[in-house]
Design a protein around this motif. Structure first.
Motif, PDB file in Angstrom:
ATOM      1  N   ALA A  27       0.523  -1.987   0.309  1.00 32.92           N
ATOM      2  CA  ALA A  27      -0.457  -0.348   0.342  1.00 32.92           C
ATOM      3  C   ALA A  27       0.977   1.270  -0.246  1.00 32.92           C
ATOM      4  CB  ALA A  27      -1.091  -0.252   1.437  1.00 32.92           C
ATOM      5  N   GLY A  28       0.234   2.280  -0.617  1.00 29.23           N
ATOM      6  CA  GLY A  28       0.931   3.495  -0.489  1.00 29.23           C
ATOM      7  C   GLY A  28       1.428   3.744   1.096  1.00 29.23           C
ATOM      8  N   PHE A  29       2.557   4.928   1.290  1.00 28.09           N
ATOM      9  CA  PHE A  29       2.180   4.936   3.081  1.00 28.09           C
ATOM     10  C   PHE A  29       2.927   6.705   2.778  1.00 28.09           C
ATOM     11  CE2 PHE A  29       4.689   5.340   7.108  1.00 28.09           C
ATOM     12  CZ  PHE A  29       3.730   4.873   7.931  1.00 28.09           C
ATOM     13  N   GLY A  30       2.291   7.675   1.828  1.00 28.73           N
ATOM     14  CA  GLY A  30       2.717   8.867   1.767  1.00 28.73           C
ATOM     15  C   GLY A  30       4.066   9.008   1.133  1.00 28.73           C
ATOM     16  N   ALA A  31       4.527  10.133   1.141  1.00 31.78           N
ATOM     17  CA  ALA A  31       5.798  10.449   0.404  1.00 31.78           C
ATOM     18  C   ALA A  31       6.914  11.208   1.474  1.00 31.78           C
ATOM     19  CB  ALA A  31       5.709  11.712  -0.818  1.00 31.78           C
ATOM     20  N   ASP A  32       8.151  11.402   0.936  1.00 29.88           N
ATOM     21  CA  ASP A  32       8.846  11.681   1.251  1.00 29.88           C
ATOM     22  C   ASP A  32       9.333  13.199   1.218  1.00 29.88           C
ATOM     23  OD1 ASP A  32      10.609  12.188  -0.386  1.00 29.88           O
ATOM     24  OD2 ASP A  32      12.444  10.631  -0.006  1.00 29.88           O
ATOM     25  N   LYS A  33      10.083  13.666   1.816  1.00 28.38           N
ATOM     26  CA  LYS A  33      10.289  15.254   2.079  1.00 28.38           C
ATOM     27  C   LYS A  33      10.413  16.156   0.879  1.00 28.38           C
ATOM     28  CE  LYS A  33      15.175  15.106   3.838  1.00 28.38           C
ATOM     29  NZ  LYS A  33      15.510  15.952   5.152  1.00 28.38           N
ATOM     30  N   ASN A  34      10.869  14.867  -0.341  1.00 26.31           N
ATOM     31  CA  ASN A  34      10.640  15.186  -1.463  1.00 26.31           C
ATOM     32  C   ASN A  34      10.435  14.605  -2.758  1.00 26.31           C
ATOM     33  OD1 ASN A  34      13.945  16.201  -0.861  1.00 26.31           O
ATOM     34  ND2 ASN A  34      14.741  13.691  -0.499  1.00 26.31           N
ATOM     35  N   GLY A  35       9.416  14.768  -2.140  1.00 25.69           N
ATOM     36  CA  GLY A  35       8.193  13.998  -2.952  1.00 25.69           C
ATOM     37  C   GLY A  35       8.098  12.377  -3.368  1.00 25.69           C
ATOM     38  N   VAL A  81       5.056   9.313   7.795  1.00 24.46           N
ATOM     39  CA  VAL A  81       6.905   9.258   7.632  1.00 24.46           C
ATOM     40  C   VAL A  81       7.168  10.231   7.475  1.00 24.46           C
ATOM     41  CG1 VAL A  81       7.621  10.022   5.141  1.00 24.46           C
ATOM     42  CG2 VAL A  81       6.219   8.172   5.431  1.00 24.46           C
ATOM     43  N   ALA A  82       6.971  11.749   7.497  1.00 24.89           N
ATOM     44  CA  ALA A  82       6.724  12.872   7.877  1.00 24.89           C
ATOM     45  C   ALA A  82       8.117  13.310   9.670  1.00 24.89           C
ATOM     46  CB  ALA A  82       5.955  14.101   7.851  1.00 24.89           C
ATOM     47  N   GLU A  83       7.558  12.491  10.613  1.00 27.47           N
ATOM     48  CA  GLU A  83       7.705  11.817  11.987  1.00 27.47           C
ATOM     49  C   GLU A  83       9.469  11.179  11.724  1.00 27.47           C
ATOM     50  OE1 GLU A  83       4.150  12.070  14.855  1.00 27.47           O
ATOM     51  OE2 GLU A  83       3.719  10.125  13.084  1.00 27.47           O
ATOM     52  N   TYR A  84       9.301  10.009  11.171  1.00 28.45           N
ATOM     53  CA  TYR A  84      10.603   9.259  10.908  1.00 28.45           C
ATOM     54  C   TYR A  84      11.451  10.380  10.207  1.00 28.45           C
ATOM     55  CZ  TYR A  84       8.584   4.939  11.764  1.00 28.45           C
ATOM     56  OH  TYR A  84       7.537   3.868  12.070  1.00 28.45           O
ATOM     57  N   GLN A  85      11.029  10.908   9.382  1.00 26.48           N
ATOM     58  CA  GLN A  85      12.053  11.808   9.243  1.00 26.48           C
ATOM     59  C   GLN A  85      12.353  13.474   9.928  1.00 26.48           C
ATOM     60  OE1 GLN A  85      10.959  12.872   4.667  1.00 26.48           O
ATOM     61  NE2 GLN A  85      12.676  11.828   4.301  1.00 26.48           N
ATOM     62  N   LYS A  86      11.301  13.462  10.268  1.00 28.89           N
ATOM     63  CA  LYS A  86      11.981  14.492  11.589  1.00 28.89           C
ATOM     64  C   LYS A  86      12.970  14.325  12.487  1.00 28.89           C
ATOM     65  CE  LYS A  86       9.508  17.969  15.201  1.00 28.89           C
ATOM     66  NZ  LYS A  86       8.353  17.977  15.728  1.00 28.89           N
ATOM     67  N   ASP A  87      13.103  13.186  13.023  1.00 23.06           N
ATOM     68  CA  ASP A  87      14.010  12.125  14.080  1.00 23.06           C
ATOM     69  C   ASP A  87      14.924  12.143  12.999  1.00 23.06           C
ATOM     70  OD1 ASP A  87      15.233  11.251  15.869  1.00 23.06           O
ATOM     71  OD2 ASP A  87      13.766   9.401  16.322  1.00 23.06           O
ATOM     72  N   GLY A  88      16.436  12.251  13.376  1.00 17.08           N
ATOM     73  CA  GLY A  88      17.392  12.146  12.505  1.00 17.08           C
ATOM     74  C   GLY A  88      18.568  11.167  13.224  1.00 17.08           C
ATOM     75  N   ASN A  89      18.038  11.224  14.349  1.00 23.47           N
ATOM     76  CA  ASN A  89      18.703  10.557  15.777  1.00 23.47           C
ATOM     77  C   ASN A  89      18.683   9.479  16.085  1.00 23.47           C
ATOM     78  OD1 ASN A  89      20.066  12.662  15.834  1.00 23.47           O
ATOM     79  ND2 ASN A  89      18.190  14.165  17.357  1.00 23.47           N
ATOM     80  N   SER A  90      17.391   8.272  15.949  1.00 19.64           N
ATOM     81  CA  SER A  90      16.763   7.564  16.639  1.00 19.64           C
ATOM     82  C   SER A  90      17.079   5.872  15.881  1.00 19.64           C
ATOM     83  CB  SER A  90      16.046   7.399  16.586  1.00 19.64           C
ATOM     84  OG  SER A  90      15.646   8.646  17.857  1.00 19.64           O
TER      85      SER A  90
END
Length: 368
Positions: A27-35, A81-90
């Motif tokens: 299934a689709g799960f959105g897009a990353d910050k680059n689209g 996806v946005a939350e995963y990309q916001k967290d650059g440490n975990s």
């Protein structure tokens, strides 16, 4: 571990993996910050459900029953996806690379050439640098019982030599999630891939892992300096890092031990005693509250045990759950940290025409 026990464990895991296979949906799960579109694959065996997304080829959820048949998601993560990309440490659930774990000062030499890769952790390079494999969208392809994730990292990516092609395949059979890694290159390079899932067998967001019983059948580990860079290999005997017998994780985590003080808990690589390339037990975790048991098998020579020391609870997880310090543990099967700078460690060099393969299995069961 005795040879007989190793054979028995291997047979047990094999029997589990030979049981009923998994259904697979996409299934689709959105897009990353680059689209770039991100997909998610759901693997269901009737016993376990695993969801794997193409961003970071990561495990998003892993639902497992307890001793009473109650199902819970046992890995930390986020809802978007946005939350995963916001967290650059975990690095929740991700495949980290091109070099998982640390390289001292981001420097190494190979074939007489010196290389500098980005530093992103106290002057060292961690999990591939500033743009690691966790932050890239892999290409997913459905395979029997699972999904194959593929990523091509071009020559010079993050300063690493050689165009690296990585295939990471997740398959689910019965209660065992198997991860097969395959790596090839067109030029000499170094590579160390691992999965960075955070496990809480009580269910993500449900307390800490300090009461869990841990077994790591390893007599040696790699102690670290203040930057968490290995300084050699030492015995675990007489130290709080001896988990050869089942021991509560929190029993000694606050002992006045220099290694624990440096890491703020456990964040070390254990040297697995069996021959690299042979499937063997790396660790076993038992949760007395739910009866859930996680057994980790691997062909890798080491395993990094990490107790979520840098989790703060400030960034809400799935459904707004709080993930404070020690809210989960990681068992990252791997070659050793900073291996390119330690000739005595198992080599992480990868050469053209000599692809490397490795396997890790997360197997779940219950105890009364």
């Amino acid at each position: 571990m005795t040879l007989a026990r190793a054979i028995l464990l291997t047979m047990t895991i094999a029997a589990s993996t030979l049981s009923a296979g998994a259904s697979v949906t996409k299934a689709g799960f959105g897009a990353d910050k680059n689209g770039t579109p991100v997909d998610i694959y759901t693997l269901t065996s009737g016993k376990v459900e695993a969801r794997i997304m193409t961003l970071g080829a990561r495990i998003v959820s892993l639902k497992v029953p307890d001793r009473n048949g109650n199902v819970a998601d046992v890995v930390l993560g986020y809802d978007t996806v946005a939350e995963y990309q916001k967290d650059g440490n975990s690095y929740f659930g991700a495949i980290v690379g091109r070099y998982g774990n640390r390289i001292a000062k981001g420097k190494f030499s190979l074939d007489g050439h010196d290389y500098q890769v980005p530093t992103n952790n106290n002057g060292n390079s961690l999990h591939g640098g500033l743009i690691g494999f966790d932050s890239l969208v892999w290409t997913g392809k459905q395979v029997p019982d699972g999904v194959e994730m593929t990523l091509v990292s071009k020559d010079g990516d993050q300063g690493y030599p050689g165009t690296l092609t990585a295939h990471v395949t997740y398959t689910l059979k019965g209660s065992a999630l198997k991860i097969d890694y395959s790596m090839s290159t067109d030029k000499d390079t170094v590579v160390n891939l691992t999965n960075h899932s955070y496990f809480n067998l009580s269910g993500e967001g449900n307390g800490t892992i300090l009461d869990d019983l841990l077994t790591i059948p390893a007599a040696r580990y790699t102690p670290v300096d203040s930057g968490l860079i290995p300084t050699g290999i030492e015995s675990v005997a007489g130290t709080p890092l001896d988990f050869r017998k089942p021991t509560p994780i929190g029993a000694r985590i606050n002992d006045p031990n220099d290694q624990l003080k440096i890491a703020g808990g456990y964040d070390h690589n254990w040297v697995l005693s069996d021959t690299p390339g042979v499937l063997k037990e790396a660790a076993k975790v038992e949760d007395p509250k739910t009866g859930r048991v996680l057994t980790v098998m691997t062909t890798e020579p080491g395993v990094q045990f990490y107790t979520g020391n840098f989790l703060t609870g400030k960034q809400p997880g799935k459904g707004g759950a709080s993930y404070p310090k020690n809210a989960a543990l990681c068992l990252e099967t791997q070659h050793f940290p900073d291996s390119p700078n330690h000739p005595a460690f198992p080599s992480t060099e990868l050469k053209p025409g000599h692809p490397r393969h490795s396997t890790t299995i997360f197997s779940f069961s219950t105890e009364k």
